[in-house]
Motif scaffolding. Sequence first.
Motif, PDB file in Angstrom:
ATOM      1  N   ASN A  33       0.849  -1.182   0.000  1.00  0.00           N
ATOM      2  CA  ASN A  33       0.000   0.000   0.000  1.00  0.00           C
ATOM      3  C   ASN A  33       0.892   1.242   0.000  1.00  0.00           C
ATOM      4  OD1 ASN A  33      -2.210   1.755   0.424  1.00  0.00           O
ATOM      5  ND2 ASN A  33      -1.943   1.635   2.637  1.00  0.00           N
ATOM      6  N   PRO A  34       0.932   2.019  -1.095  1.00  0.00           N
ATOM      7  CA  PRO A  34       1.781   3.212  -1.119  1.00  0.00           C
ATOM      8  C   PRO A  34       1.328   4.237  -0.073  1.00  0.00           C
ATOM      9  CG  PRO A  34       0.868   2.739  -3.308  1.00  0.00           C
ATOM     10  CD  PRO A  34       0.193   1.834  -2.336  1.00  0.00           C
ATOM     11  N   LEU A  35       2.302   4.765   0.669  1.00  0.00           N
ATOM     12  CA  LEU A  35       2.026   5.791   1.679  1.00  0.00           C
ATOM     13  C   LEU A  35       2.686   7.121   1.337  1.00  0.00           C
ATOM     14  CD1 LEU A  35       2.649   3.727   4.958  1.00  0.00           C
ATOM     15  CD2 LEU A  35       0.452   4.177   3.833  1.00  0.00           C
ATOM     16  N   LEU A  36       3.876   7.065   0.746  1.00  0.00           N
ATOM     17  CA  LEU A  36       4.656   8.269   0.474  1.00  0.00           C
ATOM     18  C   LEU A  36       5.481   8.029  -0.779  1.00  0.00           C
ATOM     19  CD1 LEU A  36       5.823  11.060   1.434  1.00  0.00           C
ATOM     20  CD2 LEU A  36       7.518   9.735   2.725  1.00  0.00           C
ATOM     21  N   ALA A  37       5.514   9.018  -1.670  1.00  0.00           N
ATOM     22  CA  ALA A  37       6.271   8.898  -2.916  1.00  0.00           C
ATOM     23  C   ALA A  37       7.212  10.079  -3.082  1.00  0.00           C
ATOM     24  CB  ALA A  37       5.322   8.845  -4.111  1.00  0.00           C
ATOM     25  N   CYS A  38       8.377   9.788  -3.625  1.00  0.00           N
ATOM     26  CA  CYS A  38       9.342  10.830  -3.973  1.00  0.00           C
ATOM     27  C   CYS A  38       9.809  10.586  -5.404  1.00  0.00           C
ATOM     28  CB  CYS A  38      10.526  10.800  -3.013  1.00  0.00           C
ATOM     29  SG  CYS A  38      11.768  12.079  -3.365  1.00  0.00           S
ATOM     30  N   ASP A  39       9.562  11.548  -6.269  1.00  0.00           N
ATOM     31  CA  ASP A  39       9.929  11.494  -7.678  1.00  0.00           C
ATOM     32  C   ASP A  39      11.441  11.619  -7.808  1.00  0.00           C
ATOM     33  OD1 ASP A  39      10.220  11.896 -10.418  1.00  0.00           O
ATOM     34  OD2 ASP A  39       8.608  13.360 -10.555  1.00  0.00           O
ATOM     35  N   LEU A  40      12.076  10.621  -8.427  1.00  0.00           N
ATOM     36  CA  LEU A  40      13.524  10.622  -8.602  1.00  0.00           C
ATOM     37  C   LEU A  40      13.942  10.797 -10.059  1.00  0.00           C
ATOM     38  CD1 LEU A  40      14.414   7.728  -6.126  1.00  0.00           C
ATOM     39  CD2 LEU A  40      14.469  10.204  -5.711  1.00  0.00           C
ATOM     40  N   TRP A  41      13.017  11.213 -10.906  1.00  0.00           N
ATOM     41  CA  TRP A  41      13.380  11.545 -12.276  1.00  0.00           C
ATOM     42  C   TRP A  41      14.137  12.866 -12.245  1.00  0.00           C
ATOM     43  CZ3 TRP A  41      11.911   9.051 -16.966  1.00  0.00           C
ATOM     44  CH2 TRP A  41      11.197   7.855 -16.772  1.00  0.00           C
ATOM     45  N   GLU A  42      15.074  13.038 -13.158  1.00  0.00           N
ATOM     46  CA  GLU A  42      15.889  14.262 -13.157  1.00  0.00           C
ATOM     47  C   GLU A  42      15.042  15.523 -13.217  1.00  0.00           C
ATOM     48  OE1 GLU A  42      18.955  14.181 -16.095  1.00  0.00           O
ATOM     49  OE2 GLU A  42      20.196  12.825 -14.907  1.00  0.00           O
ATOM     50  N   HIS A  43      13.931  15.482 -13.958  1.00  0.00           N
ATOM     51  CA  HIS A  43      13.111  16.698 -14.068  1.00  0.00           C
ATOM     52  C   HIS A  43      12.528  17.108 -12.721  1.00  0.00           C
ATOM     53  CE1 HIS A  43       9.352  14.452 -13.722  1.00  0.00           C
ATOM     54  NE2 HIS A  43       9.816  13.608 -14.622  1.00  0.00           N
ATOM     55  N   ALA A  44      12.510  16.198 -11.752  1.00  0.00           N
ATOM     56  CA  ALA A  44      11.958  16.520 -10.440  1.00  0.00           C
ATOM     57  C   ALA A  44      12.863  17.470  -9.670  1.00  0.00           C
ATOM     58  CB  ALA A  44      11.745  15.243  -9.628  1.00  0.00           C
ATOM     59  N   TYR A  45      14.150  17.384  -9.886  1.00  0.00           N
ATOM     60  CA  TYR A  45      15.066  18.191  -9.071  1.00  0.00           C
ATOM     61  C   TYR A  45      16.067  19.020  -9.870  1.00  0.00           C
ATOM     62  CZ  TYR A  45      17.918  13.904  -9.607  1.00  0.00           C
ATOM     63  OH  TYR A  45      18.583  12.813 -10.096  1.00  0.00           O
ATOM     64  N   GLN A  46      16.109  18.837 -11.183  1.00  0.00           N
ATOM     65  CA  GLN A  46      17.095  19.527 -11.997  1.00  0.00           C
ATOM     66  C   GLN A  46      16.974  21.050 -11.927  1.00  0.00           C
ATOM     67  OE1 GLN A  46      16.948  18.630 -16.234  1.00  0.00           O
ATOM     68  NE2 GLN A  46      19.029  17.859 -16.016  1.00  0.00           N
ATOM     69  N   THR A  47      15.760  21.574 -11.952  1.00  0.00           N
ATOM     70  CA  THR A  47      15.552  23.021 -11.949  1.00  0.00           C
ATOM     71  C   THR A  47      16.152  23.672 -10.707  1.00  0.00           C
ATOM     72  OG1 THR A  47      13.524  22.762 -13.222  1.00  0.00           O
ATOM     73  CG2 THR A  47      13.789  24.845 -12.032  1.00  0.00           C
ATOM     74  N   ASP A  48      15.925  23.062  -9.549  1.00  0.00           N
ATOM     75  CA  ASP A  48      16.365  23.670  -8.296  1.00  0.00           C
ATOM     76  C   ASP A  48      17.695  23.144  -7.785  1.00  0.00           C
ATOM     77  OD1 ASP A  48      14.026  25.215  -8.133  1.00  0.00           O
ATOM     78  OD2 ASP A  48      12.949  23.595  -7.133  1.00  0.00           O
ATOM     79  N   TYR A  49      18.038  21.906  -8.114  1.00  0.00           N
ATOM     80  CA  TYR A  49      19.205  21.269  -7.495  1.00  0.00           C
ATOM     81  C   TYR A  49      20.214  20.731  -8.503  1.00  0.00           C
ATOM     82  CZ  TYR A  49      16.270  21.508  -3.348  1.00  0.00           C
ATOM     83  OH  TYR A  49      15.483  21.957  -2.318  1.00  0.00           O
ATOM     84  N   GLN A  50      20.026  20.986  -9.796  1.00  0.00           N
ATOM     85  CA  GLN A  50      20.869  20.456 -10.859  1.00  0.00           C
ATOM     86  C   GLN A  50      20.955  18.935 -10.697  1.00  0.00           C
ATOM     87  OE1 GLN A  50      21.911  23.424  -9.116  1.00  0.00           O
ATOM     88  NE2 GLN A  50      20.655  24.380 -10.691  1.00  0.00           N
ATOM     89  N   GLN A  51      22.120  18.384 -10.455  1.00  0.00           N
ATOM     90  CA  GLN A  51      22.267  16.930 -10.323  1.00  0.00           C
ATOM     91  C   GLN A  51      22.417  16.476  -8.866  1.00  0.00           C
ATOM     92  OE1 GLN A  51      21.832  14.983 -13.005  1.00  0.00           O
ATOM     93  NE2 GLN A  51      21.493  16.896 -14.096  1.00  0.00           N
TER      94      GLN A  51
END
Length: 192
Positions: free
Chosen positions: A151-169
């Motif tokens: 049963n999913p409770l919490l999700a974190c997107d790990l695709w590059e587009h999720a963090y590239q804008t703010d955190y680069q790599q």
Amino acid sequence: MPVELPDLPFLPSSLQPHLSAEAVNRRQTIHRAYVEQVNASIAGTDLEHAGLEEILRQAQGKLFEAAAQAWNLGFQWQCLTSPRAGVEPGDALGQLITRHFGDSNRLREEFNRIAQSTDAPGWAWLVQHPDGTLGVVRSLHAATPLTGPGNPLLACDLWEHAYQTDYQQDRTRYLDGFWKLVNWTFVASLLR
């Protein structure tokens, strides 16, 4: 009835400074594209009037990928809220976290370890297994625990587009910001 893009449960700017409005809007554009791809694929089929979860459970190939990404993104938006310092999971969720991880800091450490375990795109999840125990899993690409026993409770997107804008790599800094945005009330509401 076509699948609809869900409204964000917050203003795009309300996740700052951890996620910028630009990053949220970019991800919402990607989310919209997945929803549109699902709708184009189901037009005129037996799934035309099905809900997204039903489509996801029956789909294969490109339709599965689009439906899974649309569901994953919609789910993740519910997992996030405006930053609040010092907020920790409480009540039943807090007790389960303590029982299965030791405390919320150890949960974060395990979640981050799993999230950093590969460079491939995907998702990190906190799930509740059928026996009630909690676990952290990673799904690659468009896979989702929704189609399995957990049963999913919490999700974190790990695709590059999720963090590239703010955190680069820098996925580590992205994950640090993610924990400041977790909507523990929503996560707790999903416990079985």
